[in-house]
Design an enzyme around this catalytic site. Structure first.
Site, short mmCIF file in Angstrom:
data_model
loop_
_atom_site.label_atom_id
_atom_site.label_comp_id
_atom_site.label_asym_id
_atom_site.label_seq_id
_atom_site.Cartn_x
_atom_site.Cartn_y
_atom_site.Cartn_z
N VAL A 17 0.87 -0.97 0.07
CA VAL A 17 -0.04 0.27 0.35
C VAL A 17 0.66 1.55 -0.09
O VAL A 17 0.51 2.30 -1.16
CB VAL A 17 -1.12 0.06 1.27
CG1 VAL A 17 -1.97 0.92 1.20
CG2 VAL A 17 -1.84 -1.22 0.97
N ARG A 48 11.40 -0.28 7.57
CA ARG A 48 12.37 -1.18 8.41
C ARG A 48 13.26 -2.25 7.67
O ARG A 48 14.10 -2.15 8.26
CB ARG A 48 11.30 -2.29 8.60
CG ARG A 48 10.01 -2.13 9.77
CD ARG A 48 9.67 -3.51 10.57
NE ARG A 48 9.33 -4.42 9.13
CZ ARG A 48 8.74 -5.66 9.56
NH1 ARG A 48 8.27 -6.17 10.30
NH2 ARG A 48 7.95 -6.19 8.51
N ARG A 49 13.83 -2.31 6.24
CA ARG A 49 14.76 -2.64 5.62
C ARG A 49 15.15 -1.14 4.48
O ARG A 49 14.38 -1.74 3.67
CB ARG A 49 14.32 -4.00 4.57
CG ARG A 49 13.56 -5.71 5.77
CD ARG A 49 13.63 -5.87 4.90
NE ARG A 49 11.75 -6.08 4.02
CZ ARG A 49 10.83 -6.30 5.34
NH1 ARG A 49 11.08 -7.00 6.14
NH2 ARG A 49 10.17 -6.53 4.10
N LYS A 107 -6.48 -0.72 10.04
CA LYS A 107 -7.97 -1.57 11.58
C LYS A 107 -8.19 -2.02 12.37
O LYS A 107 -8.59 -2.44 13.39
CB LYS A 107 -8.31 -2.70 10.38
CG LYS A 107 -7.52 -3.95 9.45
CD LYS A 107 -8.61 -4.47 8.85
CE LYS A 107 -7.39 -6.11 8.53
NZ LYS A 107 -5.67 -5.21 7.45
N VAL A 134 -10.97 -0.09 6.58
CA VAL A 134 -12.40 -1.00 6.70
C VAL A 134 -12.73 -1.75 4.55
O VAL A 134 -13.17 -2.66 5.31
CB VAL A 134 -13.85 -0.03 6.67
CG1 VAL A 134 -14.92 -1.40 7.31
CG2 VAL A 134 -13.37 0.57 8.07
N ILE A 138 -13.69 1.20 -1.80
CA ILE A 138 -15.18 1.15 -1.53
C ILE A 138 -15.31 2.61 0.00
O ILE A 138 -15.12 3.01 1.00
CB ILE A 138 -15.80 0.49 -1.48
CG1 ILE A 138 -15.04 -1.06 -2.08
CG2 ILE A 138 -17.43 0.83 -0.45
CD1 ILE A 138 -15.79 -2.23 -0.77
N LYS A 207 -13.12 -5.12 11.73
CA LYS A 207 -13.74 -3.83 10.44
C LYS A 207 -15.30 -3.70 10.91
O LYS A 207 -15.60 -2.42 11.01
CB LYS A 207 -13.72 -4.39 8.91
CG LYS A 207 -12.39 -4.68 8.45
CD LYS A 207 -12.42 -5.44 7.11
CE LYS A 207 -10.82 -4.90 6.65
NZ LYS A 207 -10.29 -5.92 4.87
N GLY A 306 -5.72 -4.57 -1.53
CA GLY A 306 -4.81 -4.84 -2.87
C GLY A 306 -4.12 -3.14 -2.92
O GLY A 306 -4.93 -1.93 -1.69
#
Length: 430
Positions: A17, A48-49, A107, A134, A138, A207, A306
């Site tokens: 994301v 972190r990396r 969440k 959530v 959408i 959620k 996604g």
């Protein structure tokens, strides 16, 4: 008038994301500037990396010290897409202490500590936005807390996990067993190597807690949500559902009691009629069905996970928060004025579909019916099929308190004529 000094953004996390958020901020920079009324600049990316190659992101922006990034003094908005409880909680708290508004997709954290985070944001006069937490792309949280703010919402029921919907859809459409469908979901990248959070309902429960809190203006935590996974759903369950004109979905259901005095939140697999709008939600899509007094029934549908879909929701929140920054204002915060209690699952009124393995001999049906009557549960339909001294008995009940139905099942297990309870599933959406 366009402000020339850019609003500076700290990106906390740069996975699937986060990398999409960074990409969209770069490729859509001019559009974002026009929509916000000021340039928006990615000022730092905490990871972190640091050695990992992140295409399209200036290596000079990468840091492993998220706290230092937030404390450097010029950050306006922090986007938290790390996930989990810590270090995300500490970093969001630090952001508020530094006068930084926050956009989050977390969440789990919001379901557990949303009230405390909202209180911290309000005390600091800052925004906490989390549309992406959530249902991915959408638009759902903003319609619930803004567009429907003048209405009374009585029920929110939906498919809020794409992995589980993909698995159940494959079982329904192909006749595959649970493990076979899970293997396909894993191969296609819909399921994680460890799918527990999805298939055991933890993701959907978080959620549901967020949705219930917003819909009913009350505080609902993750611990308040009744949760059941879907690993026991079988091809036989789908066959039974089809005979009833139903399919099976893992549902998050948030309801206000008929008397308005309490709310419930639950996640579990359920049979729903093929005529219900949620029954037609296929593949890895999400959909949420909202019932409001004035607006009636509303359906929100789209990709629920996604990189790109979730980043879309994050960027929408970023635009709103940045606009608020320019206006020296804040958007809607927590609304928990009703302070309604959350009722236990046993008080929920629902229907059951129960499949029993019984002895194929006279009097068995009468014994089973007596157990239902003793627990105050009315039988709607019964279907029995016998072979070689054994029989399958399928009972569908009328609506009754879940505690009465659970007590009925426990009593059935103790009958000598009942070899086993093959399947128990609630029936919703009728």
């Amino acid at each position: 008038m366009m402000r020339t000094r850019p609003l500076k953004v700290a990106l906390l996390g740069c996975g699937v994301v986060g990398s999409e958020v960074a990409r969209i901020m770069t490729t859509h920079a001019d559009d974002l500037t026009a929509r916000i009324g000021a340039p928006v600049e990615l000022a730092g990316v905490a990871v972190r990396r640091p050695s990992k190659v992140r295409e399209g992101i200036d290596p000079a922006l990468i840091t492993t010290d998220a706290t230092a990034l937030l404390k450097r003094g010029d950050i306006d908005v922090a986007i938290e897409v790390i996930g989990g409880i810590e270090p995300a909680r500490g970093l969001i708290t630090t952001a508020f202490e530094q006068g930084i508004s926050v956009v989050s997709a977390n969440k789990a954290l919001l379901a557990q500590d949303g009230a405390a985070l909202h209180a911290a944001a309000e005390a600091a006069g800052l925004d906490l936005y989390y549309e992406a937490a959530v249902a991915g792309a959408i638009p759902l949280i903003r319609p619930l807390r803004e567009s429907l703010a003048g209405d009374k919402i009585n029920r929110v029921m939906g498919i809020v996990n794409g992995t589980t919907n993909f698995i159940l859809d494959k079982m329904d459409s192909t006749g595959a067993g649970y493990q076979e469908a899970l293997d396909e979901a894993t191969a296609l990248g819909y399921a994680e190597a460890d799918p527990t959070a999805d298939v055991e309902g933890y993701d959907a429960a978080a959620k549901a807690a967020i949705l219930a809190g917003i819909a009913f203006h009350t505080r609902v935590r993750l611990d308040d949500v009744h949760r059941e996974g879907m690993t026991e759903v079988s091809a036989a369950d789908f066959a039974s559902a089809k005979r009833m004109g139903c399919t099976i979905k893992l549902l998050a259901i948030c309801e206000r009691a008929a008397d308005g005095g309490s709310v419930t939140a639950r996640v579990h697999p359920a049979m729903i009629p093929l005529s219900h709008p949620l029954a037609s939600v296929r593949e890895a899509y999400n959909a949420v069905f909202v019932e409001a007094e004035a607006a009636g029934r509303l359906m929100f549908y789209g990709p629920g996970a996604g990189g790109s879909p979730t980043a879309s929701a994050v960027l929408g929140d970023l635009v709103a928060v940045c606009r608020n920054k320019l206006d020296r204002a804040t958007g809607p915060g927590e609304s928990a004025y009703t302070q309604l209690p959350v009722s236990p699952m046993g008080e929920v009124v629902t229907r059951y579909h129960i499949s029993l393995d019984v002895a194929d001999k006279p009097g068995v049906l009468a014994q089973v019916a007596t157990v239902f009557a003793e627990h105050g549960v009315s039988i709607d339909t019964v279907r029995q099929q016998g072979k070689d001294g054994e029989a399958s008995l399928v009972v569908v009940t009328h609506r009754a308190p879940d505690a009465a139905l659970s007590g009925t099942v426990e009593a059935l297990r103790k009958l000598d004529t009942v070899a086993g309870v093959a399947s128990i599933m609630r029936v919703e959406g009728e």
